[in-house]
Design an enzyme around this catalytic site. Structure first.
Site, PDB file in Angstrom:
ATOM      1  N   HIS B 277     -36.739 -81.587 -42.490  1.00  0.00           N
ATOM      2  CA  HIS B 277     -35.606 -83.523 -43.293  1.00  0.00           C
ATOM      3  C   HIS B 277     -36.607 -83.152 -44.535  1.00  0.00           C
ATOM      4  O   HIS B 277     -35.549 -84.239 -44.857  1.00  0.00           O
ATOM      5  CB  HIS B 277     -36.968 -84.173 -42.000  1.00  0.00           C
ATOM      6  N   THR B 315     -41.196 -74.637 -25.637  1.00  0.00           N
ATOM      7  CA  THR B 315     -39.622 -74.575 -25.232  1.00  0.00           C
ATOM      8  C   THR B 315     -38.733 -75.353 -26.559  1.00  0.00           C
ATOM      9  O   THR B 315     -39.304 -76.301 -27.126  1.00  0.00           O
ATOM     10  CB  THR B 315     -38.849 -76.183 -24.304  1.00  0.00           C
ATOM     11  N   CYS B 400     -47.794 -89.337 -47.864  1.00  0.00           N
ATOM     12  CA  CYS B 400     -49.197 -89.359 -46.899  1.00  0.00           C
ATOM     13  C   CYS B 400     -50.458 -89.949 -47.114  1.00  0.00           C
ATOM     14  O   CYS B 400     -51.055 -90.609 -47.044  1.00  0.00           O
ATOM     15  CB  CYS B 400     -49.829 -87.949 -46.801  1.00  0.00           C
TER      16      CYS B 400
END
Lengths: 96, 476
Positions: B277, B315, B400
């Protein structure tokens, strides 16, 4: 050896790409794709090598298809206007 | 027309008294035809009952989708926080959509066509990511993001070699996830050296060389800093680390990949973190580069089905992987154009602000990544500046830590004074930022800084020539 695209077909592709770029409803995407379309086609403007022109034409045709789909998705979920854009004129209540 | 005139008259005299006669008149005398629609004044509008509440319609909550064209139209702020995250490029989304709809196979299914097509898409994406950093596709491992990759690399390498090697080197300006992984390792008994940085944010190469010990297993240094845009000399660092056998070099390139040219072989990097991103891809996907020759061995954090060379079981999210691959392909394709555009915007921003506001300090190296400009406005408090700039989406530091009011530890490590670290703003420009937006931001910043300074007693004292640092504040 494929025949190179004519000047007319390149111009046609250019105008469709510009038109598609303009149809994005998000300001930033619209500005970016217009800017990018203009600069990429300007770079190729004086190119005479037929192989390069054909490759360019093929690539841009593929890009146009992706751009068209992207523009539709963008219109579906397009957001508000940004503060730098012209705001929509506030709707006045029409009498009758 | 008579109806309108008479109803207006009726309003002035007294509605209830005349209503019946007006209605009769209207029916009799104004024959309605197609070109004469009735006005709103003919509708019998009554006030809503006193019990009516705006947000409560007969007990039903009305939740209108807030979209363009709806009643509550509002302008969106300008996004200038490209270090926090970037918008998904429409072309990336276009590449992902087929895997959200029809091609939903599990890329690890080997027994049917759904699996094969998903696997092929994943392998193509792996190739694009590898091309972006000059690696071999087999060296790329998909993870959930740069944070996971950093954890995997630092903890993995350190724990794998813990029998013989107990030392890790990193810097003070690293991202929180690197520092926190190191802190965790310290609790496990490892020895961590946090290298200081110079005033411009770049580490001293001699310090690094001196810090490497015989039991050092890993050096972790980020390529582009997320708060200041400082670019570390990875090539020189790579040369130093390569001289010491058995020491691996990890770099957090979340802010660097796709923005500046990177080549893992040229930089001698053994492990690299990439985030989706930050390069106009989807959130929730990242990649790790783990060198195979010479082989870097690490202990996996995840145990499971052994996908991704056994380093990251689970996966693969094929949709997100395709998005990351396309984002990487576009980043490689557009890097030169994007960089030129961003450089131009960044110069425009800095020159525009410098021309009209004084006492502005740029934090970090001036030759850093131009898309990240960290400015400190002296005598203005950063958070109040952010509050006043409602129309601009900015941050004072990393996302953050944006919830806390603590000054940024990165700026403190650069040697910025507490007040300057408090008054910093980070401008993040990217592929989709326009000149008009930058001009708007400059105009707003100049106005707001001026206004806040006019209110500030400190600024008044500075104008009078009083040295603020010489004041003894504790005398009350």
């Amino acid at each position: 050896m494929a025949t190179p695209p004519t000047r007319q077909s390149l111009l046609h592709l250019y105008s469709s790409m510009l038109r598609t770029s303009q149809s994005f409803s998000s300001y930033n995407f619209r500005q970016y794709f217009v800017r990018r379309t203009k600069s990429t086609f300007r770079e190729i403007q004086n190119e005479t090598d037929p192989a390069k022109l054909s490759a360019f034409y093929d690539e841009k045709t593929k890009e146009l298809a992706a751009l068209k789909r992207s523009a539709i998705v963008n219109q579906l979920y397009g957001g508000w206007r940004l503060v730098v854009e012209d705001q929509k004129p506030s709707k006045e209540k029409s009498n009758s | 027309m008579l109806s309108r005139v008479s109803s207006k008259a009726g309003k002035t005299v007294g509605r209830s008294a005349l209503r019946s006669s007006v209605a009769r008149l209207a029916v009799k005398e104004s024959r309605r035809n197609i070109v004469q629609p009735s006005g709103a004044d003919r509708a019998s509008v009554v006030d809503v009952p006193s019990t009516y509440q705006e947000d409560n319609m007969l007990g039903f909550k009305l939740e209108m989708p807030r979209r363009e064209g709806s009643v509550s139209e509002k302008a969106r702020p300008i996004y200038l926080d490209m270090q926090a995250t970037t918008p998904v490029d429409p072309r990336v989304l276009d590449a992902m959509l087929p895997y959200f709809t029809d091609q939903y196979g599990n890329p690890h299914s080997r027994t049917h066509a759904y699996g094969w097509e998903a696997e092929k898409a994943v392998e193509d994406a792996r190739k694009h990511v590898a091309d972006l950093i000059g690696a071999d596709p087999k060296d790329i491992i998909f993870t959930s993001g740069a944070t996971e990759t950093n954890n995997m690399a630092i903890k993995g390498v350190a724990r794998f070699h813990k029998d013989r090697k107990k030392h890790i080197i990193t810097t003070q300006t690293e991202h929180k996830c690197v520092l926190d992984s190191c802190r965790k390792l310290q609790e496990e008994g490892f020895d961590v050296t946090y290298l200081p940085v110079q005033k411009n944010g770049i580490i001293n190469l001699e310090d690094l060389e001196a810090a490497i010990r015989s039991d050092t297993s890993l050096v972790s240094i980020m390529t582009v800093n997320n708060e200041t845009g400082v670019i570390q000399p990875m090539k020189e660092i790579g040369e130093i680390v390569r001289k010491h056998r058995g020491v691996y070099l990890h770099t957090d390139a979340a802010q660097a990949a796709g923005k500046i040219p990177l080549d893992v072989n040229e930089l001698n990097v053994d492990l690299m973190s990439i985030s989706g991103h930050k390069i106009y891809g989807p959130k929730g996907i990242g990649a790790a580069y783990v060198r195979r020759r010479p082989r870097v061995r690490l202990e996996p954090i995840m145990s499971g089905g052994g996908q991704e060379r056994g380093l990251r079981s689970g996966t693969l999210p094929s949709t997100l992987v395709v998005g990351l691959g396309e984002a990487a392909r576009l980043a490689k394709l557009e890097m030169a154009r994007d960089h030129a555009h961003i450089k131009q915007l960044s110069d425009r921003l800095i020159n525009g602000i410098n021309a009209k506001v004084n006492h502005v300090v740029r934090n970090g190296d001036v030759d850093g990544y131009p898309g990240c400009v960290n400015l400190s406005f002296a005598y203005v408090e950063g958070e109040s500046l952010l509050m006043a700039l409602k129309d601009i989406a900015l941050s004072s530091g990393s996302a953050c830590t944006s919830a806390s009011l603590e000054p940024s530890y990165v700026l403190r490590a650069l040697g910025a004074a507490e007040d300057m670290a408090h008054s910093s703003l980070r401008f993040g420009m990217g592929r989709f930022t326009t000149e008009a937006e930058v001009d708007y931001v400059v105009e707003k910043i100049v106005a707001v800084v001026q206004r806040l300074r006019d209110m500030s007693p400190l600024w008044e004292m500075v104008q009078e020539g009083i040295d603020i640092n010489a004041i003894d504040w504790a005398q009350h």
